[in-house]
Motif scaffolding. Structure first.
Motif, short mmCIF file in Angstrom:
data_model
loop_
_atom_site.label_atom_id
_atom_site.label_comp_id
_atom_site.label_asym_id
_atom_site.label_seq_id
_atom_site.Cartn_x
_atom_site.Cartn_y
_atom_site.Cartn_z
N LEU B 17 8.21 7.78 -2.68
CA LEU B 17 7.01 7.16 -3.27
C LEU B 17 6.52 5.97 -2.45
O LEU B 17 5.32 5.86 -2.17
N THR B 18 7.43 5.06 -2.06
CA THR B 18 6.97 3.86 -1.35
C THR B 18 6.53 4.19 0.08
O THR B 18 5.80 3.43 0.70
N THR B 20 5.06 7.41 1.01
CA THR B 20 3.83 8.22 0.96
C THR B 20 2.68 7.49 0.25
O THR B 20 1.54 7.94 0.33
N ALA B 21 2.98 6.37 -0.42
CA ALA B 21 1.93 5.62 -1.13
C ALA B 21 0.79 5.23 -0.20
O ALA B 21 -0.36 5.11 -0.63
N PHE B 22 1.10 5.05 1.10
CA PHE B 22 0.06 4.59 2.04
C PHE B 22 -0.87 5.72 2.49
O PHE B 22 -1.91 5.45 3.08
#
Lengths: 87, 87
Positions: B17-18, B20-22
């Motif tokens: 999650l942290t 691919t969040a970008f």
């Protein structure tokens, strides 16, 4: 300097940078109240991920992981709230 | 399920999650070419911090830390380049 000590210092500086990086973004959005270019999906994913890192840190009883992710969660949640309020 | 296995799954999902969040933020900026609300200082600090996490992972020979931070560095650098180009 011992290899391990230097590695720990690098990790410590890395943690400070990736945690406090969200402060200027929060201040910018707080001042301008403009969030058009900021991705809501990014902050939804980031808040969920950082929350899970916090749970991970709690389960491992790792104080550095808890601290870094606790602070990051507060900052990213604040940006998300401003994004929802001023979209 | 063993306590340790669940902890590892939580860490794995958190990392995905942290990292691919970008992607949604990159796609948004790529499409709109508008970066006014994005903090340059945030991405400068984030890129530096994620680079140091990558060095930390290399020194510890930790493949998960290298992979997650390698991908994050590419995405945050791409956003930074678009911010500089379209500010």
């Amino acid at each position: 300097m011992a290899h391990q000590t230097l590695t720990e210092i690098i990790g410590f500086v890395a943690a400070i940078l990736t945690t406090t990086a969200f402060i200027p973004q929060f201040l910018k959005v707080w001042k301008t109240r403009s969030t058009k270019d900021i991705s809501m999906r990014m902050y939804l994913m980031l808040c969920s991920g950082v929350f899970l890192w916090l749970v991970y840190g709690l389960r491992l009883r790792s104080f550095p992981i808890m601290l870094a992710n606790g602070v990051t969660l507060i900052l990213t949640l604040a940006i998300l709230v401003l994004k929802i309020r001023h979209k």
